[in-house]
Scaffold this active site. Structure first.
Site, short mmCIF file in Angstrom:
data_model
loop_
_atom_site.label_atom_id
_atom_site.label_comp_id
_atom_site.label_asym_id
_atom_site.label_seq_id
_atom_site.Cartn_x
_atom_site.Cartn_y
_atom_site.Cartn_z
N THR A 196 0.78 -1.16 -0.06
CA THR A 196 -0.04 0.12 0.00
C THR A 196 0.76 1.33 -0.03
OG1 THR A 196 -0.36 0.02 2.56
CG2 THR A 196 -1.83 -1.10 1.17
N LEU A 236 -2.56 5.72 -0.33
CA LEU A 236 -3.92 5.71 -0.24
C LEU A 236 -4.09 3.98 0.04
CD1 LEU A 236 -5.37 7.51 -3.20
CD2 LEU A 236 -5.18 8.15 -1.08
N HIS A 237 -3.67 3.74 1.30
CA HIS A 237 -3.70 2.55 1.75
C HIS A 237 -4.90 1.83 1.87
CE1 HIS A 237 0.31 3.25 3.65
NE2 HIS A 237 -0.54 4.66 4.49
N ASP A 238 -5.95 2.22 2.35
CA ASP A 238 -7.15 1.30 2.28
C ASP A 238 -7.68 1.02 0.91
OD1 ASP A 238 -6.97 1.17 5.28
OD2 ASP A 238 -8.52 2.62 5.42
#
Length: 316
Positions: A196, A236-238
């Protein structure tokens, strides 16, 4: 077109959670059935309010929202820097929603939704701490077979982002993560920081969002208020979890065994990952090694960015 994936998003909005919801809403491959909330980036009252406001802003107030766990299962973690701003959305004040959250707790609401579902017909994206999911699998093991896959944003094979070894979502409730990742009988895809952190958007990307629509401009303003910024921009990990549900070819995965450090020392929240080869290949792996848990090891970054820019700014 294939039948859209029936999706429940368990989240703690959160700036990247907001972009995740926008991506799900803007993707015809997704049938967003519900949003459940959990304490994480900010307290659960605020994550719930944020989820309702985001759905209103993107024209999906019809999607039910249920408030979940207000704290970790065992030990409430220490305070952490407010990287998502004081309100969880980078200081962006979205108009309130006229739709209240569901009266029942998220775990019971999820159970009622799955009780009406067919076997392996619902996908869950867990992009916050795993408290709600751990409670669900403990209280309703008879409904686990209704879940097709659990796609989790959490963990790290290498370095963490809240401690030297722990990623935030796992660190926030390691006992819940241990319950879900090591003994839930779910088909799991774990997408950690190693992947991520590549999923960044830079100033040019924010400019493209602003130019795309008013909704894109809202998201760009949130992202600009995100304290988690590196040399390549804001990760934008999620959002990677939602993108991988929409297009599984965006990521490459490997089967693995996972342990979660639930001790109270410096390693608390670390995900210890042992990569395996498929037992079906007859390669001599331990008998307990399975392919039920897959860990993401790579991401097609350019196609990910193209998906975000094409979809999250859609509409007015």
């Amino acid at each position: 077109m294939a039948t859209p994936t029936r999706l429940v998003i368990d989240c703690d909005p959160g700036i990247d959670d907001a972009v995740s919801l926008a991506l799900a809403i803007g993707s015809p491959e997704i049938d967003l059935r519900a949003v459940t909330t959990v304490a994480g980036n900010v307290p659960v009252e605020l994550t719930t309010n944020n989820a309702l406001r985001i759905l209103r802003a993107f024209g999906r107030e019809d999607v039910p929202v249920a408030r979940g766990a207000a704290r970790a299962l065992v030990r409430v973690p220490r305070a952490h820097p407010p990287v998502h701003g004081s309100n969880g959305l980078g200081g962006v004040d979205l108009p309130p929603s006229a739709t209240p959250p569901r009266a029942e707790h998220a775990v019971y609401f999820l159970a009622s939704l799955l009780r009406e579902a067919q076997t392996r017909s619902v996908t869950i994206a867990a992009i916050g701490p795993l408290t709600n999911i751990a409670l669900f699998v403990a209280l309703h093991p008879e409904l686990i077979d209704r879940i097709d896959r659990l796609v989790v944003m959490g963990g790290a094979v290498g370095q963490g982002n809240i401690t030297p070894v722990a990623e935030f979502n796992i660190w926030a409730d390691p006992e819940a993560a241990h319950r879900v990742l090591t003994g839930s009988d779910l088909d799991i895809c774990l997408i950690g920081l190693d992947v991520t952190q590549k999923a960044t958007i830079d100033e040019r990307g924010l400019a493209a969002l602003r130019a795309g629509s008013d909704r894109g401009g809202l998201l760009a303003e949130m992202i600009a208020g995100y304290a988690d910024r590196g040399p390549d921009g804001w990760p934008l990990h999620d959002v990677v979890a939602i993108a991988a549900i929409i297009d599984p070819t965006l990521i490459r995965t490997r089967p693995a065994l996972i342990e979660v450090d639930t001790g109270f020392g410096i390693g608390r929240g670390q995900t210890v990952c042992s990569f395996t080869r498929s037992p079906a290949a007859g390669n001599g792996d331990a008998p307990h090694a399975t392919t039920r848990t897959q860990i993401a090891v790579d991401l097609d970054v350019e196609r990910f960015r193209e998906m975000i820019l094409a979809r999250v700014a859609a509409g007015a």
